[in-house]
Design an enzyme around this catalytic site. Structure first.
Site, short mmCIF file in Angstrom:
data_model
loop_
_atom_site.label_atom_id
_atom_site.label_comp_id
_atom_site.label_asym_id
_atom_site.label_seq_id
_atom_site.Cartn_x
_atom_site.Cartn_y
_atom_site.Cartn_z
N GLU A 133 13.58 -9.09 -2.04
CA GLU A 133 12.99 -8.30 -0.95
C GLU A 133 12.08 -9.20 -0.13
O GLU A 133 11.84 -10.36 -0.48
CB GLU A 133 12.19 -7.12 -1.52
CG GLU A 133 13.09 -6.04 -2.12
CD GLU A 133 12.32 -4.81 -2.54
OE1 GLU A 133 12.11 -3.93 -1.68
OE2 GLU A 133 11.92 -4.71 -3.70
N HIS A 249 6.93 0.94 6.29
CA HIS A 249 8.19 0.33 5.86
C HIS A 249 9.04 0.11 7.10
O HIS A 249 9.17 1.00 7.93
CB HIS A 249 8.91 1.24 4.86
CG HIS A 249 10.01 0.54 4.12
ND1 HIS A 249 11.20 0.20 4.72
CD2 HIS A 249 10.07 0.08 2.86
CE1 HIS A 249 11.95 -0.44 3.84
NE2 HIS A 249 11.29 -0.52 2.70
N ARG A 295 6.48 -7.43 5.14
CA ARG A 295 6.77 -6.13 5.73
C ARG A 295 5.98 -5.83 7.00
O ARG A 295 6.51 -5.25 7.94
CB ARG A 295 6.37 -5.08 4.70
CG ARG A 295 7.42 -4.10 4.46
CD ARG A 295 7.04 -3.24 3.30
NE ARG A 295 8.09 -3.33 2.31
CZ ARG A 295 8.12 -2.63 1.21
NH1 ARG A 295 7.13 -1.79 0.94
NH2 ARG A 295 9.11 -2.75 0.37
N HIS A 356 4.46 4.29 4.66
CA HIS A 356 5.11 4.12 3.37
C HIS A 356 4.12 4.04 2.22
O HIS A 356 4.36 4.58 1.14
CB HIS A 356 5.96 2.85 3.44
CG HIS A 356 6.78 2.56 2.23
ND1 HIS A 356 7.76 3.41 1.79
CD2 HIS A 356 6.78 1.50 1.37
CE1 HIS A 356 8.35 2.89 0.71
NE2 HIS A 356 7.75 1.74 0.43
N ARG A 391 0.90 -4.99 0.91
CA ARG A 391 1.51 -5.08 -0.43
C ARG A 391 2.84 -5.82 -0.40
O ARG A 391 3.68 -5.57 0.47
CB ARG A 391 1.72 -3.67 -0.99
CG ARG A 391 2.41 -3.64 -2.34
CD ARG A 391 2.50 -2.23 -2.87
NE ARG A 391 3.31 -1.37 -2.04
CZ ARG A 391 4.62 -1.23 -2.17
NH1 ARG A 391 5.30 -1.88 -3.08
NH2 ARG A 391 5.27 -0.40 -1.36
C1 SIN Z 1 12.13 -0.54 -0.79
O1 SIN Z 1 13.04 -0.28 -1.58
O2 SIN Z 1 12.31 -1.14 0.26
C2 SIN Z 1 10.74 -0.10 -1.12
C3 SIN Z 1 10.18 -0.97 -2.15
C4 SIN Z 1 8.69 -0.92 -2.13
O3 SIN Z 1 8.08 -0.21 -1.34
O4 SIN Z 1 8.08 -1.66 -2.91
#
Ligand code: SIN
Length: 565
Positions: A133, A249, A295, A356, A391
């Site tokens: 991610e 998000h 993010r 988010h 985060r």
């Molecule tokens: C996601 O699956 O993109 C969310 C994961 C997260 O917020 O840590």
């Protein structure tokens, strides 16, 4: 009389509904991963009387909707140092590095325990499968059922709790903590089942109520996420920290409802790309990590592309991925999109950022202790400072596991020494001023729009000032708060919104998820510090007209800067 005073209800209300009083060793408010895990850990201490309070059905929480997974060091190419570095870099110079180290080093042990309870993460001959991610330098996210990690975790933990000797009180709204002299003796609850108040008196109380996404017009959060835990802790005098840092998000499906379908960051981790509505892949213009930048950076880039082109979305394109792979890896997202008329193997999806996660919350130490004795907070509602200003993806379910475990260790000393008996009614105000009735439904949607427009991805003084004035106006207009969960929720949302605005106004710099167009530069000389709110009834404070809330914001220089600073 303050309308947001210490308590939302009166002794008179409670007497009229014959208050039920119950005694426990521990009361846990919230039934997501933080609440359930904390409860299971409490059960391991022995034969305790434990209650969990859940606003709706127990599974209706943010955990249930979590997709991506859990960040943990398992790969031989990975190390605690690398996970630490990625977390601190994403946190934009504001992480509490001690908390980060605790998280990265203790997560693997908690994952083992989770697996021994029956949670099954996807694996192959080499061990756990790993996803990637944003802002992670390496694949380190373990996941379950493709894109339903949260659902797997929630269902396993909930079945364990349901099978144990625990009072799981569903459809029950936690209104206020019962405190005296900065010590907590339980919580006042409204049971929707029988229309009665309950005073749950307890040696220790855990706030595990999750986040605040519903303060915004567009959110990935469940409908329970109205900031109740933060609001009740603040009313009780606990410290709230870092609450100006709200994470958006980058990729929620654009649809006509406020709870939007999350399209996991792991989609981009597997090769999904972002295009603007002119068909241009724009992220490389904003950051060398492109779609896998932190993010806050991706969300802001999307915001600017939408603004520049006058559109309400950009596009998430997965067409370069094998269709069978997509269906196997992202079964939930695939099905949900299909139900809404999109086949993501064949067409790009309209996406936009949505609220988010809140990095701040009830200030706690590394053992979940709040500034009030016998009161603990775990998970998103809490703030160890771990996340700093932004985060790192998939550092939230593990936060609940690691710090829930620690909090129960610290709480055991209070459980052992019991608690004094007292009359909960003696704590409550005798009656409230009856004033104007207001339209709480209207206020709720008005607040969500204002927060989205002025306290969202990009902020500036004028919008923040106007929002503050409007929230103060609404708060001072409220006279009579009816006995109604929706009204209490709005009271909590207005209070938390008001506090977020105050911090966002004060922080005259840009850092992580807090971006001020009028102060676009990160200012370490003045702002490598946290903002803390504590309700004060006298002395220095910012008084809202009509003394609706008294806010005392303190700037605390107690951060250690990231190694690079
Ligand atoms: C996601 O699956 O993109 C969310 C994961 C997260 O917020 O840590």
């Amino acid at each position: 009389m303050a309308h947001i005073g210490r308590y939302l209800v009166t002794a008179e209300d409670c007497k009229a509904r014959s208050l039920v009083v119950r005694h426990y060793d521990a009361v846990v408010i919230g039934s997501g991963i933080a609440g359930l895990w904390t409860t299971l850990k409490l059960l391991s201490l022995g034969d305790l009387r434990i209650a969990i309070v859940s606003k709706l059905s127990a599974h209706e929480c943010n955990t249930y909707y979590a997709q991506g997974g859990i960040a943990t060091v398992v790969s031989p190419e990975d190390s605690f140092e690398l996970h630490f570095r990625d977390t601190v870099e994403a946190g934009a110079g504001l992480c509490n590095e001690e908390a980060v180290w605790v998280l990265v080093t203790e997560t693997p042990k908690r994952i083992e325990e989770l697996c021994s309870l029956g949670v099954r993460f996807e694996s192959d001959d080499e061990g756990f499968k790993l996803a990637r991610e944003g802002a992670h330098g390496i694949r380190r996210i373990i996941y379950a059922r493709g894109d339903r990690t949260g659902c797997e975790v929630e269902q396993v933990l909930l079945s364990r709790v349901r099978g144990a000797k625990v009072d799981l009180i569903e459809w029950a709204f936690a209104i206020d903590l019962l405190t005296s002299d900065d010590e907590c003796f339980g919580v006042l609850v409204w049971s929707e089942h029988d229309g009665k108040y309950m005073a749950l008196l307890s040696s220790v109380t855990f706030i595990c109520t999750g986040g605040i996404g519903q303060l915004y017009d567009s959110t990935t959060n469940a409908k329970v996420a109205t900031g109740d835990g933060l609001a009740m802790a603040y009313r009780a005098g606990a410290r709230l920290a870092d609450i100006e840092f709200v994470q958006f998000h980058p990729t929620a499906l654009v649809e006509r409802r406020s709870q939007r379908l999350l399209l996991s960051e792991t989609v981009r981790g597997e090769g999904g790309i972002l295009l603007n509505t002119d068909g241009e892949r724009f992220m490389l213009r904003y950051h060398p990590m492109a779609e896998l930048a932190p993010r806050d950076i991706v969300s802001r880039a999307i915001f600017y592309e939408m603004r520049r082109l006058g559109k309400d979305h950009v596009l998430l394109d997965m067409r370069s991925l094998n269709a069978e792979f997509i269906k196997r890896r992202f079964p939930f997202i695939y099905e949900q999109c299909l139900e809404r008329g999109y086949d993501l193997t064949k067409q790009p999806l309209p996406v936009a950022p949505a609220a988010h996660y809140i990095m701040g919350g009830i200030e706690v130490d590394l053992f979940g202790r709040t500034s009030i004795r016998r009161l603990f907070a775990v998970g998103e509602a809490s703030c160890t400072g771990l996340h700093g200003a932004n985060r790192l993806a998939s550092n939230s379910l593990n936060e609940a596991l690691v710090f829930g475990h620690r909090a129960v260790g610290a709480a055991s000393e209070f459980i052992a020494d019991g608690h004094p008996d007292f009359d909960p009614l003696a704590l409550l105000p005798s009656r409230m001023v009856v004033g104007k009735d207001v339209d709480f439904v209207h206020m709720r949607s008005g607040l969500q729009k204002l927060m989205w427009e002025s306290v969202g991805i990009v902020r500036e003084r004028q919008g923040l000032d106007a929002t503050r004035s409007q929230l103060e106006h609404w708060l001072s207009a409220i006279g009579h708060v009816p006995i109604d969960v929706r009204a209490w929720e709005v009271m909590n949302m207005l209070l938390v919104g008001r506090l977020i605005v105050e911090s966002a106004l004060m922080r005259t710099e840009s850092r992580g998820a807090h971006y001020r167009e009028d102060y676009p530069i990160r200012d370490d000389a003045n702002w490598a510090a946290r903002l803390v709110h504590r309700r004060c009834l006298s002395g220095f404070g910012i008084k809202v007209p009509g003394e609706v809330i008294t806010v005392n914001v303190i700037k605390v220089r107690e951060r250690r800067l990231a190694a690079s600073d």
